[in-house]
Design a protein around this motif. Structure first.
Motif, PDB file in Angstrom:
ATOM      1  N   ALA B 183       0.752  -0.837   0.022  1.00 14.81           N
ATOM      2  CA  ALA B 183      -0.426   0.434   0.000  1.00 14.81           C
ATOM      3  C   ALA B 183       0.657   1.340  -0.129  1.00 14.81           C
ATOM      4  O   ALA B 183       1.526   1.321   0.969  1.00 14.81           O
ATOM      5  CB  ALA B 183      -0.848   0.196   0.968  1.00 14.81           C
ATOM      6  N   VAL B 184       0.884   1.549  -1.201  1.00 12.56           N
ATOM      7  CA  VAL B 184       2.075   2.964  -1.296  1.00 12.56           C
ATOM      8  C   VAL B 184       1.062   3.898  -1.287  1.00 12.56           C
ATOM      9  O   VAL B 184       0.426   4.378  -2.109  1.00 12.56           O
ATOM     10  CB  VAL B 184       3.001   2.926  -2.690  1.00 12.56           C
ATOM     11  N   PRO B 185       1.795   5.157  -0.786  1.00 14.74           N
ATOM     12  CA  PRO B 185       0.777   6.325  -0.935  1.00 14.74           C
ATOM     13  C   PRO B 185       1.338   6.950  -2.417  1.00 14.74           C
ATOM     14  O   PRO B 185       2.353   7.102  -2.411  1.00 14.74           O
ATOM     15  CB  PRO B 185       1.372   7.182   0.461  1.00 14.74           C
ATOM     16  N   ALA B 186       0.254   8.052  -2.144  1.00 14.83           N
ATOM     17  CA  ALA B 186       0.208   8.555  -3.919  1.00 14.83           C
ATOM     18  C   ALA B 186       0.847   9.477  -3.840  1.00 14.83           C
ATOM     19  O   ALA B 186       1.692   9.150  -4.990  1.00 14.83           O
ATOM     20  CB  ALA B 186      -1.382   9.376  -3.615  1.00 14.83           C
ATOM     21  N   SER B 187       1.450  10.383  -3.313  1.00 15.66           N
ATOM     22  CA  SER B 187       2.725  11.298  -3.593  1.00 15.66           C
ATOM     23  C   SER B 187       4.132  10.329  -3.434  1.00 15.66           C
ATOM     24  O   SER B 187       4.827  10.911  -4.330  1.00 15.66           O
ATOM     25  CB  SER B 187       3.397  12.237  -1.542  1.00 15.66           C
ATOM     26  N   ILE B 188       4.422   8.941  -2.845  1.00 13.47           N
ATOM     27  CA  ILE B 188       4.957   8.249  -3.269  1.00 13.47           C
ATOM     28  C   ILE B 188       5.355   7.661  -4.915  1.00 13.47           C
ATOM     29  O   ILE B 188       6.339   7.895  -5.176  1.00 13.47           O
ATOM     30  CB  ILE B 188       5.265   6.621  -2.239  1.00 13.47           C
ATOM     31  N   LEU B 189       4.079   7.277  -5.148  1.00 13.15           N
ATOM     32  CA  LEU B 189       3.620   6.970  -6.408  1.00 13.15           C
ATOM     33  C   LEU B 189       4.189   7.815  -7.472  1.00 13.15           C
ATOM     34  O   LEU B 189       4.292   7.509  -8.279  1.00 13.15           O
ATOM     35  CB  LEU B 189       2.397   6.013  -6.567  1.00 13.15           C
ATOM     36  N   GLN B 190       3.693   9.288  -6.837  1.00 18.00           N
ATOM     37  CA  GLN B 190       3.738   9.643  -8.038  1.00 18.00           C
ATOM     38  C   GLN B 190       5.439  10.727  -8.486  1.00 18.00           C
ATOM     39  O   GLN B 190       5.659  10.172  -9.176  1.00 18.00           O
ATOM     40  CB  GLN B 190       3.342  11.599  -7.446  1.00 18.00           C
ATOM     41  N   LEU B 191       6.340  10.749  -7.028  1.00 18.59           N
ATOM     42  CA  LEU B 191       7.702  10.129  -7.596  1.00 18.59           C
ATOM     43  C   LEU B 191       7.865   9.088  -8.065  1.00 18.59           C
ATOM     44  O   LEU B 191       8.967   8.967  -9.711  1.00 18.59           O
ATOM     45  CB  LEU B 191       8.207   9.965  -6.105  1.00 18.59           C
ATOM     46  N   LEU B 192       7.360   8.341  -7.595  1.00 16.98           N
ATOM     47  CA  LEU B 192       8.147   6.752  -8.588  1.00 16.98           C
ATOM     48  C   LEU B 192       7.730   6.649 -10.249  1.00 16.98           C
ATOM     49  O   LEU B 192       8.401   6.481 -10.563  1.00 16.98           O
ATOM     50  CB  LEU B 192       6.909   5.227  -8.673  1.00 16.98           C
ATOM     51  N   VAL B 193       6.367   7.137 -10.479  1.00 17.97           N
ATOM     52  CA  VAL B 193       6.381   7.236 -11.880  1.00 17.97           C
ATOM     53  C   VAL B 193       6.455   8.802 -12.516  1.00 17.97           C
ATOM     54  O   VAL B 193       6.577   8.907 -14.378  1.00 17.97           O
ATOM     55  CB  VAL B 193       4.423   7.526 -12.188  1.00 17.97           C
TER      56      VAL B 193
END
Lengths: 255, 255
Positions: B183-193
């Motif tokens: 379960a990855v926070p949206a902010s981290i996902l934004q960074l990842l992508v």
């Protein structure tokens, strides 16, 4: 010029007066402050005193470290007293006079003074020096700060490259990183330099580009960790989310 | 086949019986166990229950996660029940029959089944699946485990690539990562992508290679963090050295 302390932390009450970086083994003229500070980052360096290293910059906020308040208006002009060569190097590549340069332009701007940095090193430089409120470009203030940092790191590198070969080995790397303010355990250094190992069995040696890359990794991670270790204990309690948000930007920028 | 629980932790007393991965929104058949467990990694996923995901593997130790005891003798043979296609894919590239394959050979071995993975993804795969006691190569047991993982992740990916375009967007990525247990926070996902953003203004989409890359980053960092969060509280207290030794191998392997 204002100096910030070894860890470049404007909030740290231990602010030191300007001084040349001290040689490991020399008594720091800030022994009292050094002795009072917990032996945090230096505790693995048994033969070193808790040295102080000053990193000079034209303004306290010029490094653009995480957590610092970065006044947006200052980034569009060169700080007072910036050397003309620095301004010239920037303007030479900022042909459209946008006031910002991207990674390719930065690589070019630095190549007049340094051997060409790899794009990986350039990306790390941008990642660590950019205005936190701006996209991945570098303006005059960031460029001036980055330039100052590279100049200091080059002086440290040359101090340890005694035979002027343009390369330093693992032990010299440890000393050089200490010279720029970071006491890194030997095991971590082994990991860091493993990627430069060509597998030939010859001992690993780093040129200035690789040294800067290592230094930026250590600087970036250490500065981030220190933001969370507000009581300067050597440990920090991190939530999962905080941990991920500290590390992932690093991974993402590193490509 | 033995299943390990969502976090692939052999020491976790909450071991679940085999089950298909649950869809977000579905009631997990392990609701009681799920309800009892702290809402750790899922606390940012407000619309999701604390789901369980099983990751199957031929043996409990096959994933080679950090901290697991990895019996050296098992890595030289394929686990009982390994599919012949898997064995064939491995042997096809292990021409000298050394029993180990390097990154180029792994890239090739997987290309018979999957679109060619980037070397960056391959390096992450090796980093996370290798025998901790062995150099950066993959033996039969590691290959079998890696293959199983990719098969599961492909199933999850395809579940969310509903239009069969071969790509998923940021929201589907979040769901797919949840489907593989994170379960990855949206902010981290934004960074990842962000690194996949071509700057065109079109929304970011990930192919399977990029999804695997993201998944391995999340998996690797999360597993390392969890080793330190032994009481499963969602936080961990890390010394500076520990923090550096968790993160730097990741950075180094990622190139």
């Amino acid at each position: 010029m204002a100096y910030s302390n070894r860890y470049n932390n404007n909030n740290n009450s231990q602010s030191y007066a300007p001084s040349a970086p001290s040689f490991p083994g020399e008594q720091s003229q800030y022994t009292s402050a050094a002795a009072a500070a917990p032996n945090y980052y230096a505790h693995h360096s048994q033969s070193y005193p808790y040295g102080t290293t000053t990193t000079s910059s034209s303004s306290n906020s010029a490094y653009g470290s995480y957590g610092q308040q970065y006044p947006p208006s200052s980034s569009s002009e060169f700080p007072a007293g910036t050397h003309p060569d620095v301004i010239r190097s920037f303007q030479m590549v900022d042909r459209d006079r946008s006031g910002f340069i991207d990674e390719n332009e930065l690589q070019q701007a630095l190549s007049s003074t340094y051997n060409r940095f790899s794009l990986r090193t350039i990306r790390l430089l941008i990642f660590l020096f950019k205005n936190p409120n701006a996209p991945l470009t570098i303006g005059p203030t960031e460029f001036a700060a980055l330039w100052t940092c590279l100049g200091q790191w080059q002086a440290i590198f040359q101090r340890y490259d005694k035979d002027r070969s343009g390369k330093i080995d693992l032990f010299e790397l440890r000393d050089a990183l200490y010279g720029i303010g970071y006491a890194v355990p030997a095991s971590i250094l082994q990991l860091l330099v493993s990627k430069y190992d060509d597998g030939s069995g010859r001992r690993v040696e780093l040129n200035f580009d690789s040294f800067v890359e290592c230094g930026l990794i250590v600087k970036g991670l250490t500065d981030k960790f220190k933001e969370k270790d507000t009581r300067y204990t050597g440990s920090a309690t991190l939530s999962y989310d905080t941990f991920m948000s500290m590390v992932i930007p690093f991974l993402v920028s590193y490509n």
